[in-house]
Design an enzyme around this catalytic site. Structure first.
Site, short mmCIF file in Angstrom:
data_model
loop_
_atom_site.label_atom_id
_atom_site.label_comp_id
_atom_site.label_asym_id
_atom_site.label_seq_id
_atom_site.Cartn_x
_atom_site.Cartn_y
_atom_site.Cartn_z
N ASN A 142 0.76 -1.16 -11.61
CA ASN A 142 1.56 -1.94 -10.67
C ASN A 142 3.01 -1.92 -11.11
O ASN A 142 3.31 -2.20 -12.27
CB ASN A 142 1.10 -3.40 -10.63
CG ASN A 142 1.80 -4.19 -9.53
OD1 ASN A 142 1.65 -3.88 -8.36
ND2 ASN A 142 2.58 -5.17 -9.92
N GLU A 143 3.89 -1.58 -10.19
CA GLU A 143 5.33 -1.57 -10.49
C GLU A 143 5.56 -1.10 -11.93
O GLU A 143 6.13 -1.81 -12.76
CB GLU A 143 5.94 -2.95 -10.27
CG GLU A 143 5.95 -3.36 -8.82
CD GLU A 143 6.79 -4.61 -8.55
OE1 GLU A 143 6.98 -5.42 -9.47
OE2 GLU A 143 7.26 -4.77 -7.41
N GLU A 300 4.85 -3.98 -0.72
CA GLU A 300 5.01 -5.43 -0.87
C GLU A 300 6.33 -5.85 -0.25
O GLU A 300 7.34 -5.17 -0.38
CB GLU A 300 5.08 -5.83 -2.35
CG GLU A 300 3.84 -5.60 -3.15
CD GLU A 300 4.01 -6.08 -4.59
OE1 GLU A 300 4.88 -6.93 -4.84
OE2 GLU A 300 3.28 -5.59 -5.46
N TRP A 308 11.26 -15.68 -8.37
CA TRP A 308 11.87 -15.12 -9.57
C TRP A 308 13.38 -14.97 -9.47
O TRP A 308 14.00 -14.33 -10.31
CB TRP A 308 11.20 -13.80 -9.94
CG TRP A 308 10.93 -12.87 -8.79
CD1 TRP A 308 9.78 -12.80 -8.07
CD2 TRP A 308 11.83 -11.91 -8.21
NE1 TRP A 308 9.90 -11.85 -7.07
CE2 TRP A 308 11.15 -11.28 -7.14
CE3 TRP A 308 13.13 -11.51 -8.49
CZ2 TRP A 308 11.72 -10.29 -6.36
CZ3 TRP A 308 13.71 -10.51 -7.70
CH2 TRP A 308 13.00 -9.91 -6.66
N GLU A 348 3.61 -17.59 -10.19
CA GLU A 348 4.07 -17.27 -8.84
C GLU A 348 3.55 -18.28 -7.82
O GLU A 348 3.43 -17.98 -6.63
CB GLU A 348 3.68 -15.83 -8.48
CG GLU A 348 4.47 -14.84 -9.31
CD GLU A 348 4.13 -13.38 -9.08
OE1 GLU A 348 3.00 -13.09 -8.62
OE2 GLU A 348 4.98 -12.53 -9.37
N LYS A 349 3.25 -19.51 -8.29
CA LYS A 349 2.65 -20.48 -7.37
C LYS A 349 3.61 -20.94 -6.29
O LYS A 349 3.19 -21.44 -5.26
CB LYS A 349 2.06 -21.66 -8.13
CG LYS A 349 3.03 -22.50 -8.91
CD LYS A 349 2.28 -23.57 -9.70
CE LYS A 349 3.23 -24.45 -10.48
NZ LYS A 349 3.99 -23.70 -11.50
C1 GLA Z 1 6.04 -7.71 -7.52
C2 GLA Z 1 4.67 -7.58 -8.07
C3 GLA Z 1 3.73 -8.60 -7.58
C4 GLA Z 1 4.40 -9.94 -7.55
C5 GLA Z 1 5.61 -9.88 -6.68
C6 GLA Z 1 6.38 -11.16 -6.60
O1 GLA Z 1 6.31 -6.94 -6.46
O2 GLA Z 1 4.12 -6.30 -7.88
O3 GLA Z 1 2.65 -8.64 -8.47
O4 GLA Z 1 4.77 -10.30 -8.84
O5 GLA Z 1 6.51 -8.96 -7.23
O6 GLA Z 1 7.55 -11.03 -5.86
C1 GLA Z 2 10.91 -8.06 -10.75
C2 GLA Z 2 10.43 -7.27 -9.55
C3 GLA Z 2 9.87 -8.15 -8.49
C4 GLA Z 2 8.90 -9.08 -9.11
C5 GLA Z 2 9.55 -9.86 -10.20
C6 GLA Z 2 8.57 -10.83 -10.74
O1 GLA Z 2 12.09 -8.71 -10.51
O2 GLA Z 2 11.39 -6.50 -8.96
O3 GLA Z 2 9.26 -7.37 -7.52
O4 GLA Z 2 7.82 -8.37 -9.60
O5 GLA Z 2 10.02 -8.97 -11.18
O6 GLA Z 2 8.82 -11.18 -12.06
#
Ligand code: GLA
Ligand code: GLA
Length: 654
Positions: A142-143, A300, A308, A348-349
């Site tokens: 993921n990312e 997403e 955040w 992330e709640k």
């Molecule tokens: C990212 C992550 C998700 C989530 C979102 C929150 O895109 O992939 O798991 O943390 O950010 O904005």
């Molecule tokens: C970064 C990512 C977001 C998300 C936050 C959450 O900033 O770009 O998509 O995942 O982290 O911590």
């Protein structure tokens, strides 16, 4: 069909909730669901002990309900037992301190231990679900690199050395490329080389640049490793979610894109920026560039606030639809959200979701259903393509190099300059592709080269050829300064583009923040000026005051059959707009706040009109609004904050 999808984290909820979730997903028209993204500690609760009971149940439930699965490999965040057993895989910051578990992504990208455990997990997941009829797509990790892109530990040091050996072959080549005669940094042996850990003074810029290249390649290497395992068990498309966004810069996605079966991006509005909606457009166009013009997946986005940023703004009524249609207009055929149901626990709640804490009796839920209906009506847009005759060059390498330590001014930020140039075109109503400096320019008429500090000989030559053949280029300051080793191109700035632009600058004169210079054409500049001389170029504007009165600020040069503009300062918006309009040959007067983009397919065109402002806008167009069903004859009205997607009757490009 435009598919609507989301992330789903059922492990955060008791099993009783799952059936309700899936029933609601159906009513919202959800067609694709990402699961198992953070599933590792559920499916491998103890080393080598796998438990797929819940994941099996979720996959079956989604399958029974006709919802396709975007299956995570679950390697993004290892379970606590892994770091407890192997603390050596924890990432190390530049100052030598470790980063601990407790958040996510606490692993060193080069760790063989991490790779061994994660590889076994991917094997399990791939074997079990590789042929399941519900699975439509693989979601690797993921990312990748969101938090752990740069690791400075000993394992990373060893991998960095291997990468350098493959690049330079001999230590002498490395010494030459890194300019190690400076400050007595000459290396005698590969073993002496370290990642650019925190130092007492400025660090070697070529070492920093190579460390960034290495770090991006290292995570890409891990992507390849996961994908190779998946391919042994499945023929489904594989991807990972990119972060083409304003605050992440660690991955050179031009190098990553060819490895993806389909390009997927995550995008969140960033309210730390001046114009978050313009940045969204840029990111979507860059994502289309990575996808080489083919439809891509928005993996997403949020329905409202994230959790955040310092100030997590909710979306106003209509904003989620506008944001979504910006992505669709610029090439996305799949629109997914993070996440399905808003979490009750965890960091992330307070992040928005399709199904908010307050449930379905909400405006938010109503907007989700409206969005779903709107996307249904846009079904025929899928598969169509954006066709642009203008392009903006964008380079992660140049971003890294332009923002090194020891540069002329820390007030000049690469992305800000790119956004300004891109914004100038967007405000004129011009749709631009965002392309790599290694990309093909032949199909364009007008190319903007903002702040392209680092440029290879081949890239510079390609831009030159484009102009010689009749194209128009607009270059902005701090471009063409260095070669691929971050070595200054000598003989006057901008070394790579002196001839093309017909100018020569002998010295940079950056301005203090808050200082403005005026130009003799009425415009103003900030941040930057330079002692510039026109050699063959025509001077279009000069400074009236500031450190360099009378010195050229805007020039244009005939080169071959084309022309090359140069802007040597950070122009104010109106002045930039004026130059851009003349250089691009596009009349000004595009309605403010109206975003316009067309997608084309088999003789049809779809005109997206998005009104970001507070007043109604009238625009010349004829066709049928796919969302409302209304017809427009010659003129269409777009209400404040509203959207139109016209299927145009004229079957060709206007
Ligand atoms: C990212 C992550 C998700 C989530 C979102 C929150 O895109 O992939 O798991 O943390 O950010 O904005
Ligand atoms: C970064 C990512 C977001 C998300 C936050 C959450 O900033 O770009 O998509 O995942 O982290 O911590």
């Amino acid at each position: 069909m435009i598919t609507l999808g989301c992330d789903y984290n059922p492990e955060q909820w008791p099993a009783e909730v799952w059936a309700e979730d899936v029933a609601l997903m159906r009513s919202a028209g959800i067609g694709l669901v990402a699961i198992n993204v953070f599933g590792w500690s559920e499916i491998e609760p103890r080393p080598g002990e796998y438990d797929f009971k819940n994941l099996d149940a979720i996959v079956e439930l989604l399958h029974e309900n006709g919802i396709r699965v975007n299956l995570g490999t679950a390697t993004a965040s290892p379970p606590p037992w892994l770091a407890a057993r192997h603390p050596e895989l924890l990432p190390m910051a530049a100052d030598g301190t470790r980063r601990y578990p407790g958040g996510r992504q606490a692993w060193c990208p080069s760790s063989p231990v991490f790779r061994a455990y994660a590889g076994k997990l991917v094997e399990q997941v791939a074997e079990r679900y590789g042929n399941h009829p519900a699975v439509a797509l693989w979601h690797v990790s993921n990312e990748l690199g969101c938090h752990n892109a740069l690791c400075y530990c000993d394992e990373s040091a060893a991998a960095f050395r291997r990468w350098l050996q493959a690049r330079y072959h001999t230590i002498e080549n490395l010494n030459t490329s890194w300019g190690t005669s400076f400050w007595s940094q000459r290396y005698g042996d590969w073993a002496e080389i370290l990642p650019p850990r925190a130092a007492l003074s400025l660090r070697n810029p070529a070492q920093l640049l190579d460390f960034r290249r290495f770090s991006s390649d290292e995570l890409l290497g891990w992507y390849h490793a996961e994908a190779a395992i998946l391919r042994q068990h499945s023929t489904l498309p594989i991807t990972t979610n990119f972060m083409v966004t304003a605050h992440i810069r660690d991955l050179d996605y031009w190098r990553w894109a060819p490895a993806m079966d389909v390009i997927a991006n995550d995008h969140y509005l960033d309210h730390r920026l001046g114009d978050p909606a313009a940045e969204l457009s840029f990111a979507a166009d860059l994502t289309r560039g990575l996808a080489a013009g083919r439809p891509w997946i928005l993996m997403e986005q949020s329905t409202g606030a994230v959790s955040w940023q310092p100030h997590n703004l909710a979306k106003r009524p209509g904003e989620m639809l506008r944001n979504t249609l910006t992505h669709v207009a610029r090439g996305a055929d799949t629109i997914c959200f993070f996440q399905w149901r808003a979490s009750a626990q965890g960091s992330e709640k307070f992040h928005s979701a399709l199904l908010p804490h307050a449930g379905t009796g909400t405006e938010q839920w109503t907007e989700v259903l409206d969005l779903s209906r709107a996307l249904d009506r846009l079904a025929e847009v899928a598969g169509s393509a954006v066709e642009a005759d203008a392009a903006v060059l964008f380079s992660w390498e140049s971003w890294w190099a332009a923002e090194q330590e020891g540069r002329p001014s820390t007030a000049v930020d690469y992305l800000g300059q790119v956004h300004a140039a891109y914004g100038g075109l967007r405000d004129l109503g011009v749709t631009a592709d965002v392309v790599s400096p290694d990309g093909d320019l032949d199909r364009y008429r007008f190319v903007v080269v903002p702040c392209l500090y680092l440029v290879s000989d081949e890239q510079a030559a390609r831009i030159g050829t484009f102009v010689e053949r009749g194209g128009t280029v607009l270059v902005t300051f701090f471009s063409g300064i260095a070669d691929q080793d971050d070595r200054v191109r000598l003989g006057g700035y901008p070394g790579a583009f002196r001839e093309l632009l017909g100018v020569n600058a002998e010295e940079f004169f950056p301005l203090l923040p808050e200082t403005t210079v005026t130009l003799d054409d009425g415009g103003t500049g900030t941040l930057w000026t330079e002692r510039l001389r026109a050699t063959t170029a025509e001077v279009r504007a000069s400074y009236r005051d500031g450190p360099l009165p009378g010195v050229p600020a805007i020039t244009v040069n005939r080169h071959g059959r084309g022309s090359a503009w140069y802007i040597a300062t950070n122009l104010d918006k109106t002045a930039l707009q004026r130059v851009m309009s003349e250089a691009a040959g596009v009349a000004p007067g595009h309605p403010r706040d109206l975003e316009t983009v067309r997608r084309y397919k088999s003789g049809k065109s779809y005109l997206f009109l998005l009104n970001h402002g507070g007043t109604e806008i009238e625009y010349p167009a004829t066709g049928t609004d796919l969302i409302s069903g209304e017809r427009a004859d010659g003129r269409v009205r777009v209400r404040p904050g509203g959207v139109r997607v016209l299927e145009e009757e004229r079957g060709k490009r206007p």
